[in-house]
Scaffold this active site. Structure first.
Site, PDB file in Angstrom:
ATOM      1  N   HIS A   1       1.160  -1.301   0.451  1.00  0.00           N
ATOM      2  CA  HIS A   1       0.023   0.244   0.426  1.00  0.00           C
ATOM      3  C   HIS A   1       0.679   1.385   0.499  1.00  0.00           C
ATOM      4  O   HIS A   1       0.953   2.074  -0.606  1.00  0.00           O
ATOM      5  CB  HIS A   1      -0.739  -0.315   1.408  1.00  0.00           C
ATOM      6  CG  HIS A   1      -1.529   1.456   1.556  1.00  0.00           C
ATOM      7  ND1 HIS A   1      -3.031   0.860   1.332  1.00  0.00           N
ATOM      8  CD2 HIS A   1      -1.905   2.304   1.916  1.00  0.00           C
ATOM      9  CE1 HIS A   1      -3.463   2.173   1.106  1.00  0.00           C
ATOM     10  NE2 HIS A   1      -2.694   3.372   1.579  1.00  0.00           N
ATOM     11  N   GLU A   2       1.782   1.575   0.825  1.00  0.00           N
ATOM     12  CA  GLU A   2       2.406   3.218   1.117  1.00  0.00           C
ATOM     13  C   GLU A   2       3.922   2.672  -0.435  1.00  0.00           C
ATOM     14  O   GLU A   2       4.053   3.934  -0.228  1.00  0.00           O
ATOM     15  CB  GLU A   2       3.420   2.678   2.865  1.00  0.00           C
ATOM     16  CG  GLU A   2       2.632   3.059   3.539  1.00  0.00           C
ATOM     17  CD  GLU A   2       1.206   3.941   3.932  1.00  0.00           C
ATOM     18  OE1 GLU A   2       1.461   4.458   3.043  1.00  0.00           O
ATOM     19  OE2 GLU A   2       0.869   3.333   4.471  1.00  0.00           O
ATOM     20  N   HIS A  61       1.827   4.368  -2.746  1.00  0.00           N
ATOM     21  CA  HIS A  61       1.592   6.018  -2.278  1.00  0.00           C
ATOM     22  C   HIS A  61       3.378   6.359  -3.062  1.00  0.00           C
ATOM     23  O   HIS A  61       3.397   7.273  -3.735  1.00  0.00           O
ATOM     24  CB  HIS A  61       1.526   6.139  -0.698  1.00  0.00           C
ATOM     25  CG  HIS A  61      -0.178   6.561  -0.803  1.00  0.00           C
ATOM     26  ND1 HIS A  61      -0.706   7.294  -1.100  1.00  0.00           N
ATOM     27  CD2 HIS A  61      -0.510   5.414   0.820  1.00  0.00           C
ATOM     28  CE1 HIS A  61      -1.864   7.227  -0.463  1.00  0.00           C
ATOM     29  NE2 HIS A  61      -1.440   6.123   0.758  1.00  0.00           N
TER      30      HIS A  61
END
Length: 503
Positions: free
Chosen positions: A267-268, A271
């Site tokens: 997920h990160e 980003h």
């Protein structure tokens, strides 16, 4: 005219670079507060942040920047980047100028102390520790809304910070359709009688082995944690950046849950890849970041769920997992795949399954609207939170830590942020629909470990534009349509009906 214009443009870029330097310094101090800072440093750190925020305020509201806005806004043949830059700084100027400088500094300092109080409250599972700080954050935001002005619902003023142009009316429509579809599918899943096995995820996994495996995946994703990024641990996983050459992510390890840090990594990194892909030419324009928080979440949740929880992804990575983790001995790919996609309404948003995740966001959205509109008191939040979790998800928090204190967002006054997570799901599925049109064999390539093809499409269609386009314009530019819930709903139905063998 031409010479004067070019000089003005250079002066503007230099001015905005100075503003970016200050904002990056603030972000670096905030990152350090979450990762390295000793507890006793909270007060002094808040004073540092207050000072730098004051300097940022001065640059954002100065007579110089007003002159830049007035000069460039009367020129009608500006290039796309300069036009977007002027629109952006004008929007921020008008918003920031309406807040008195001293009050803005006090707000930033209060937010720093509030974030620390939230950490202590979460650790001790005691909402009362955090309650007075949250009351301050709510009152500040209520006051700011009045300063800014608003149309329709007061909450619209806060939504506009994170998702320019979106309104409660639009979100109510999207979320209403999404909620009904999730509830319907959830009912069918419960009636299916199938419950995937997940106990093999709760054996003991050392943090070191989790990090090693996470890095194998991130190498394929092409998040650069060696030269332009890094990985650290924090209470709540997050991503921050100071330009496109320093993009940092964090995770949190649980020895008895293989999935938590793993999907935080993915997920990160989603980003992080977005920020690392921002072109150098957008540095010094205030456009060198994601288009909006919803678009940003579309990237992280796209990688985490649409890619990272797909069977094709694990056709490539599961053999590697079997080599590294004897805990999975005897567990075949189908069992593993079903296990990471099990649907089980739970208490914690960040640990929730892909299907019910949006319900967690909708709960927060409804609470935030009520808070900002003065329809509920901060003191009543734990009870309101628990009631909504019982109603929407059929679960009851046992304590404040797994209930109202589970997220850090309210501690720093980030009201209007939460809807971005569910909007990100919608954006991501709509992007997927277009990606599959452009690359029909995309999932065959993923099964071979080719995540470069995914990264390239996202960069070519989304990342390279930074914040040049507003989210509503970007989604239409990429997909030819306005944002809709139908593609995510179709994606959920196709995926979970297959797993749970629902007709």
């Amino acid at each position: 005219m031409e010479a004067n214009f070019q000089k003005k443009l250079v002066d503007l870029n230099n001015y905005l670079k100075n503003l970016e330097y200050i904002n990056s310094s603030i972000a670096l101090l905030q990152w350090d507060s979450m990762v390295n800072m000793p507890k006793n440093a909270v007060r002094y750190r808040s004073e540092m942040l207050g000072y730098l925020s004051g300097e940022s305020y001065k640059l954002s509201t100065s007579s110089e920047i007003k002159e830049f806005i007035e000069y460039f806004q009367d020129i009608h043949d500006l290039d796309e980047i300069t036009k977007a830059t002027i629109e952006n700084i004008k929007r921020e100027y008008n918003r920031t100028k309406k807040i008195p400088e001293d009050e803005y500094k006090q707000y930033v300092m209060a937010a720093s102390v509030s974030s620390s109080a939230w950490e202590e409250a979460k650790e001790k599972s005691d909402f009362k520790i955090f309650e007075p700080h949250l009351e301050k954050m709510v009152k500040y935001n209520q006051k700011f809304v009045e300063y800014w002005g608003y149309q329709g619902n007061k909450y619209n003023a806060l939504l506009d910070i994170y998702e320019a142009g979106i309104t409660t009316e639009k979100i109510d429509s999207l979320f209403g359709e999404l909620r009904d579809a999730i509830v319907s599918l959830l009912g069918k899943i419960k009636q299916s009688g199938y419950s995937p096995s997940t106990e093999f995820f709760t054996k003991k996994f050392s943090p070191a082995s989790q990090e090693k495996f996470g890095k194998i995946i991130m190498d394929k994703m092409e998040y650069d944690y060696k030269k332009t990024g890094r990985i650290d641990e924090s209470t709540h996983p997050f991503t921050t950046n100071f330009g496109n050459k320093d993009v940092r992510i964090t995770t949190h390890y649980y020895e008895n849950d293989f999935r938590s840090a793993l999907f935080s990594f993915i997920h990160e990194a989603g980003h992080g890849i977005y920020e690392q892909d921002i072109p150098d030419e957008l540095q010094g324009t205030l456009l060198g970041t994601g288009a909006s928080m919803g678009i940003h979440e579309s990237q992280s949740r796209f990688y985490e769920n649409i890619i990272g929880r797909s069977k094709e992804f694990w056709q490539f990575f599961y053999p590697e997992a079997l080599k590294m983790f004897p805990q999975f001995k005897g567990v075949d790919l189908q069992e593993f795949y079903d296990g990471i996609n099990t649907v089980n309404p739970s208490l914690i948003r960040t640990e929730s399954d892909e299907l019910t995740y949006s319900l967690h966001v909708i709960i927060r959205y409804e609470i935030e609207k009520s808070l900002i509109n003065g329809e509920v008191n901060v003191h009543d939040l734990p009870e309101m939170w628990n009631e909504k979790y019982k109603e929407y998800l059929g679960v009851n928090p046992k304590n404040d830590s797994e209930g109202v204190l589970q997220d850090m967002h309210w501690s720093d006054g980030s009201f209007g942020y939460f809807p971005s997570y569910a909007l990100g799901n919608l954006y991501g599925a709509q992007f997927l629909n277009k990606m599959e049109q452009d690359i029909p064999d995309i999932f065959d390539e993923i099964s071979k470990g080719n995540l470069t093809i995914v990264h390239k499409w996202l960069n070519d269609n989304i990342h390279k534009y930074g914040a040049v386009y507003k989210p509503a314009d970007l989604i239409k530019k990429v997909t030819g349509e306005e944002l809709t819930a139908k593609y995510f709903i179709n994606y959920l139905n196709k995926k979970y009906k297959s797993i749970y063998k629902i007709k």
